[in-house]
Design an enzyme around this catalytic site. Structure first.
Site, PDB file in Angstrom:
ATOM      1  NE  ARG A 107       6.396  10.183  -5.966  1.00 29.41           N
ATOM      2  CZ  ARG A 107       6.464   9.894  -4.681  1.00 29.41           C
ATOM      3  NH1 ARG A 107       7.812  10.005  -3.860  1.00 29.41           N
ATOM      4  NH2 ARG A 107       5.338   9.132  -3.867  1.00 29.41           N
ATOM      5  CG  HIS A 148       2.750   6.929   4.721  1.00 29.44           C
ATOM      6  ND1 HIS A 148       3.010   5.753   3.986  1.00 29.44           N
ATOM      7  CD2 HIS A 148       3.057   6.463   5.902  1.00 29.44           C
ATOM      8  CE1 HIS A 148       3.210   4.795   4.686  1.00 29.44           C
ATOM      9  NE2 HIS A 148       3.030   5.269   5.896  1.00 29.44           N
TER      10      HIS A 148
HETATM   11  N1  APR Z   1      -5.695  -2.185  -7.655  1.00 31.77           N
HETATM   12  C1  APR Z   1      -5.454  -2.961  -6.415  1.00 31.77           C
HETATM   13  N2  APR Z   1      -3.973  -3.092  -5.957  1.00 31.77           N
HETATM   14  C2  APR Z   1      -2.934  -2.762  -6.787  1.00 31.77           C
HETATM   15  C3  APR Z   1      -3.513  -2.345  -8.131  1.00 31.77           C
HETATM   16  C4  APR Z   1      -4.653  -2.019  -8.643  1.00 31.77           C
HETATM   17  N3  APR Z   1      -4.814  -1.463  -9.704  1.00 31.77           N
HETATM   18  N4  APR Z   1      -2.133  -2.156  -8.830  1.00 31.77           N
HETATM   19  C5  APR Z   1      -1.212  -2.613  -7.882  1.00 31.77           C
HETATM   20  N5  APR Z   1      -1.767  -3.097  -6.833  1.00 31.77           N
HETATM   21  C6  APR Z   1      -1.145  -3.676  -5.644  1.00 31.77           C
HETATM   22  C7  APR Z   1       0.129  -4.167  -5.679  1.00 31.77           C
HETATM   23  O1  APR Z   1      -0.024  -5.531  -6.111  1.00 31.77           O
HETATM   24  C8  APR Z   1       0.952  -3.971  -4.601  1.00 31.77           C
HETATM   25  O2  APR Z   1       0.541  -5.039  -3.416  1.00 31.77           O
HETATM   26  O3  APR Z   1      -0.804  -2.323  -4.891  1.00 31.77           O
HETATM   27  C9  APR Z   1       0.300  -2.828  -4.084  1.00 31.77           C
HETATM   28  C10 APR Z   1       1.239  -1.573  -4.083  1.00 31.77           C
HETATM   29  O4  APR Z   1       2.354  -1.991  -3.182  1.00 31.77           O
HETATM   30  P1  APR Z   1       3.574  -0.780  -3.104  1.00 31.77           P
HETATM   31  O5  APR Z   1       3.941  -0.255  -4.349  1.00 31.77           O
HETATM   32  O6  APR Z   1       4.290  -1.303  -1.889  1.00 31.77           O
HETATM   33  O7  APR Z   1       2.711   0.389  -2.226  1.00 31.77           O
HETATM   34  P2  APR Z   1       2.141   0.499  -0.774  1.00 31.77           P
HETATM   35  O8  APR Z   1       1.844  -0.813  -0.369  1.00 31.77           O
HETATM   36  O9  APR Z   1       1.261   1.653  -0.588  1.00 31.77           O
HETATM   37  O10 APR Z   1       3.764   1.005  -0.005  1.00 31.77           O
HETATM   38  C11 APR Z   1       3.402   1.298   1.411  1.00 31.77           C
HETATM   39  O11 APR Z   1       5.685   2.275   1.468  1.00 31.77           O
HETATM   40  O12 APR Z   1       7.044   2.999   0.120  1.00 31.77           O
HETATM   41  C12 APR Z   1       6.337   3.146   1.176  1.00 31.77           C
HETATM   42  O13 APR Z   1       5.414   5.311   1.730  1.00 31.77           O
HETATM   43  C13 APR Z   1       5.339   4.458   0.854  1.00 31.77           C
HETATM   44  O14 APR Z   1       3.156   4.700   1.422  1.00 31.77           O
HETATM   45  C14 APR Z   1       4.016   3.688   0.837  1.00 31.77           C
HETATM   46  C15 APR Z   1       4.419   2.485   1.808  1.00 31.77           C
END
Ligand code: APR
Length: 262
Positions: free
Chosen positions: A79, A129
């Site tokens: 990663r 995080h």
């Molecule tokens: N622009 C904006 N949003 C986007 C895009 C994009 N190009 N592509 C995807 N998304 C959105 C998705 O619809 C989703 O709602 O980004 C979000 C990603 O969600 P997750 O994968 O759950 O990531 P995140 O919300 O950051 O997770 C929070 O969970 O797993 C732990 O520590 C990890 O920091 C992370 C935390």
């Protein structure tokens, strides 16, 4: 193309731009979607390749690391390589440019462990995080060689976590794993920014993980306008005044004006 023709579904860019112009303090909460257009997969994307058969929570946990330090550390090494290859996208650049034009008026709070906000020139990023590019010791160091400078890492074999040369303490990625507490000072700064802002942009997060996701509710309860930028529904849409359906790299330059990477 006129701004109005680029309205994302579900919300008014013009109204949010007006609110942005009136806000003395803007807080921005970002998640993995913020870095998706830089080529870094969101956390809940299906894991690809070698990792497709692993549950990310098994890899991103202290139990997972203790069970198989080499496997977990190798996942982070892979990663890290992805983060180093990635570049800040137009969304990171637009946020940093706006912050430079309005010194002291924007606080970015990120759940992301990459360094793309920082590489775009964003000042004062609050990392909830941790930092995937850094290591920390698995156990508190039992014998700091020099006050504040614990064990000296010995070289590790390819993909193996570095070990302390004297006490076999292992190095682990300096990120917050499932079940671990967030860094207290960072969370306190983030909660203060949420309480003191007049506008919060919530960009690219599913809102699935607390306490980060709760910052949007804190901002709303303190009287801020909450705007979600996401191509899909999130678990905290109910907290938003505005839902701008679209991606970070497209919507943020439209909302904030573009910008040139520093
Ligand atoms: N622009 C904006 N949003 C986007 C895009 C994009 N190009 N592509 C995807 N998304 C959105 C998705 O619809 C989703 O709602 O980004 C979000 C990603 O969600 P997750 O994968 O759950 O990531 P995140 O919300 O950051 O997770 C929070 O969970 O797993 C732990 O520590 C990890 O920091 C992370 C935390």
């Amino acid at each position: 193309m006129a701004l109005s023709e680029q309205q994302p579904a579900g919300g008014s860019l013009a109204a949010v731009r007006d609110a942005l112009g009136d806000a003395r303090q803007v807080a921005v909460l970002t998640g993995a979607g913020m870095s998706a257009e830089s080529g870094i997969p969101t956390f809940r994307d299906a894991l690809t390749g070698l990792w497709a058969n692993f549950d990310p929570e098994a890899l991103a946990s202290i139990e997972g690391f203790r069970a198989d330090p080499a496997r977990v550390y190798r996942w982070y090494v892979e990663r890290r390589e992805g983060v180093r290859r990635a570049e800040p996208n137009a969304g990171h650049v637009a946020l940093a440019a706006w912050a430079r034009r309005h010194p002291g008026s924007m606080t970015v709070i990120t759940q992301n462990v990459d360094d793309l906000h920082q590489r775009a020139g964003q000042p004062g990023v609050i990392r909830l995080h941790g930092d995937i590019l850094a290591d920390q010791w698995l156990e508190p160091c039992r014998h700091p060689a020099v006050p504040g400078r614990p064990c000296d890492p010995a070289d590790a074999d390819e993909g193996q976590p570095p070990k302390c040369a004297r006490c076999a303490n292992l190095a682990r990625p300096a990120v917050v794993w499932f079940g671990e507490a967030l860094p207290e000072a960072a969370l306190a700064r983030a909660e203060r920014a949420a309480r003191e802002c007049q506008l919060m942009l919530v960009v690219g997060t599913s809102g699935a993980v607390w306490p980060a996701a709760g910052l949007a509710l804190q901002a709303r309860r303190a009287g801020a306008r909450v705007v979600i930028l996401n191509p899909a529904d999130s678990e905290i849409d109910v907290v938003a005044h505005d839902l701008l359906r679209g991606t970070a790299a497209r919507l943020l330059p439209l909302l904030l004006g573009g910008g040139v990477a520093c």
